[in-house]
Design a protein around this motif. Structure first.
Motif, PDB file in Angstrom:
ATOM      1  N   GLU A   8       1.729   3.640   5.618  1.00 49.82           N
ATOM      2  CA  GLU A   8       2.580   4.421   6.763  1.00 49.82           C
ATOM      3  C   GLU A   8       3.575   5.689   6.300  1.00 49.82           C
ATOM      4  OE1 GLU A   8       4.468   3.174  11.567  1.00 49.82           O
ATOM      5  OE2 GLU A   8       3.605   1.391  10.356  1.00 49.82           O
ATOM      6  N   LYS A   9       4.706   4.426   5.689  1.00 46.79           N
ATOM      7  CA  LYS A   9       5.613   5.060   5.058  1.00 46.79           C
ATOM      8  C   LYS A   9       6.019   4.281   3.125  1.00 46.79           C
ATOM      9  CE  LYS A   9       7.552   4.782   8.290  1.00 46.79           C
ATOM     10  NZ  LYS A   9       9.040   4.631  10.003  1.00 46.79           N
ATOM     11  N   CYS A  10       6.446   4.872   2.313  1.00 44.31           N
ATOM     12  CA  CYS A  10       7.215   4.196   0.756  1.00 44.31           C
ATOM     13  C   CYS A  10       8.319   4.082   1.331  1.00 44.31           C
ATOM     14  CB  CYS A  10       6.640   5.851   0.220  1.00 44.31           C
ATOM     15  SG  CYS A  10       5.134   6.040   0.259  1.00 44.31           S
ATOM     16  N   LEU A  11       8.897   2.936   2.514  1.00 41.33           N
ATOM     17  CA  LEU A  11       9.704   2.209   2.128  1.00 41.33           C
ATOM     18  C   LEU A  11       9.329   0.489   2.122  1.00 41.33           C
ATOM     19  CD1 LEU A  11      10.569   4.482   5.510  1.00 41.33           C
ATOM     20  CD2 LEU A  11      11.771   4.385   2.667  1.00 41.33           C
ATOM     21  N   PRO A  12      10.141  -0.236   1.524  1.00 40.41           N
ATOM     22  CA  PRO A  12      10.499  -1.430   1.519  1.00 40.41           C
ATOM     23  C   PRO A  12       9.485  -2.051   2.664  1.00 40.41           C
ATOM     24  CG  PRO A  12      12.083  -0.627   0.828  1.00 40.41           C
ATOM     25  CD  PRO A  12      11.454   0.282   1.146  1.00 40.41           C
ATOM     26  N   GLY A  13       9.060  -3.171   3.474  1.00 38.43           N
ATOM     27  CA  GLY A  13       8.799  -3.400   3.751  1.00 38.43           C
ATOM     28  C   GLY A  13       6.948  -3.156   4.979  1.00 38.43           C
TER      29      GLY A  13
ATOM     30  N   TYR B 102       1.814   0.393   0.351  1.00 41.58           N
ATOM     31  CA  TYR B 102       3.084   1.313  -0.570  1.00 41.58           C
ATOM     32  C   TYR B 102       3.271   0.139  -1.090  1.00 41.58           C
ATOM     33  CZ  TYR B 102       6.627   2.997  -2.515  1.00 41.58           C
ATOM     34  OH  TYR B 102       7.675   3.561  -3.799  1.00 41.58           O
ATOM     35  N   GLU B 103       3.865  -0.767  -0.667  1.00 39.52           N
ATOM     36  CA  GLU B 103       4.131  -1.647  -1.799  1.00 39.52           C
ATOM     37  C   GLU B 103       3.440  -2.305  -2.504  1.00 39.52           C
ATOM     38  OE1 GLU B 103       6.727  -5.258   0.130  1.00 39.52           O
ATOM     39  OE2 GLU B 103       7.991  -3.950  -0.090  1.00 39.52           O
TER      40      GLU B 103
ATOM     41  N   VAL C 224       1.089  -0.110  -9.377  1.00 41.49           N
ATOM     42  CA  VAL C 224       1.188   1.388 -10.917  1.00 41.49           C
ATOM     43  C   VAL C 224       2.362   0.260 -11.609  1.00 41.49           C
ATOM     44  CG1 VAL C 224       1.936   3.696 -11.380  1.00 41.49           C
ATOM     45  CG2 VAL C 224       0.612   2.817  -9.715  1.00 41.49           C
ATOM     46  N   LYS C 225       2.807  -0.396 -11.594  1.00 40.14           N
ATOM     47  CA  LYS C 225       4.235  -0.616 -12.599  1.00 40.14           C
ATOM     48  C   LYS C 225       3.890  -1.694 -13.443  1.00 40.14           C
ATOM     49  CE  LYS C 225       8.137   0.535  -9.528  1.00 40.14           C
ATOM     50  NZ  LYS C 225       9.070  -0.341  -8.764  1.00 40.14           N
TER      51      LYS C 225
END
Length: 330
Positions: A235-240, A244-245, A251-252
């Protein structure tokens, strides 16, 4: 030096166009010169209509922006940038007609009868891989041209990619309202879309963030995911945001090539396609690849043959549906 010169040249040309256009802005009412056929799209900045010239019958797309909610400079800037870039075969063509009416500012551009890429995407299916690759190549070329001019588009998404045939043999980039020079300081984020790069959510200081080409790389990567799957990766690249997380951790982790660690919604892609996505969607903007990165992967298959999500994931997918929503015009 060449990039610096190109950057300077682009800015100077756009500034000259702005000055000339503002001095010669015609005044007319739409219905006096054009027949309105139908509305093609509407957003918070204005709307796009299909029109024909009353005498010549030429079909065109008319972008109208309300004067009440728009600054003249912003409108003219979008028009002048569009005009400046229109020489490229994968940039929308302009008719060189710009005007103001009593209530609107408007300009005319070429009409795409097949609308935009969003209209072609089947929800949760996407579009065929050969069409995806044709689209990827053309938009990569268009963005490469834009970046060579020292400009960043900042609004790459399927609805800003015009389609001139249903097999994507000819597509064009449009909507340059947010396009700015590389290095321009961004101090305010108006809202987060799935295409918004994660670094834009991390700065809160008064210094702002310099705009860079890698913002387009991120949005291009998300767009490629969308047109191949028919839904957003998050939905969005933000914490939560769980999706995305999960992607960022993968990737990391350094285990990106281990099948069991790949997030479920990315398992439909081949190792080569995943490598491409890891470059375009590097969470660290300094490690992010350029938009031309996709050109290195054209000879590889991108989607796994006969891929289907496991049956035991069906329940989880129902729970996911709110975040992994089908594509809708933003």
């Amino acid at each position: 030096a060449m990039n610096l010169n190109a950057d300077k040249e682009a800015s100077e040309v756009v500034e000259e166009l702005l000055e000339l256009t503002s001095q010669n802005l015609a005044k007319m009412e739409v219905k006096d010169h054009y027949n309105i056929i139908q509305e093609l799209g509407q957003g918070k900045y204005g709307r796009v209509l299909m029109v024909t010239h009353r005498i010549r019958g030429t079909p065109m797309a008319l972008k109208l922006v309300p004067k009440q909610t728009s600054k003249l400079w912003n409108f003219l800037y979008e028009y002048c940038v569009s005009l400046y870039l229109s020489s490229h075969p994968n940039m929308v063509n302009m008719f060189g007609i710009v005007f103001e009416s009593q209530e609107h500012y408007g300009f005319l551009q070429e009409l795409a009868l097949d609308r935009d890429l969003l209209a072609l995407i089947q929800p949760r299916i996407g579009i065929p891989e050969d069409a995806v690759k044709r689209c990827a190549r053309q938009i990569s070329n268009a963005l490469g041209f834009l970046h060579c001019k020292g400009l960043v588009h900042r609004d790459i998404k399927p609805e800003n990619i015009l389609v001139f045939d249903k097999d994507c043999r000819w597509v064009k980039l449009t909507d340059f309202g947010l396009t700015r020079r590389k290095g321009t300081i961004l101090r305010l984020i108006s809202g987060f879309l799935p295409y918004t790069a994660p670094e834009l959510g991390h700065f809160c200081n008064s210094e702002g963030l310099p705009i860079d080409f890698n913002l387009d790389s991120w949005a291009f990567g998300v767009t490629l995911f969308c047109i191949q799957t028919g839904y957003f990766p998050w939905e969005k690249c933000l914490p939560g945001d769980f999706f995305y997380e999960e992607f960022a951790r993968w990737v990391k982790s350094g285990e990106a090539k281990e099948p069991c660690t790949i997030p479920r919604h990315w398992r439909r892609f081949t190792p080569e396609a995943l490598s491409m996505f890891q470059k375009l969607l590097a969470v660290d903007p300094k490690k992010r690849g350029t938009v031309e990165e996709v050109l290195n992967y054209m000879d590889f298959q991108w989607k796994v043959d006969n891929w289907k999500e496991k049956e035991d994931d069906d329940e989880e997918e129902e729970e996911d549906s709110e975040c992994l929503s089908e594509l809708e015009e933003s």
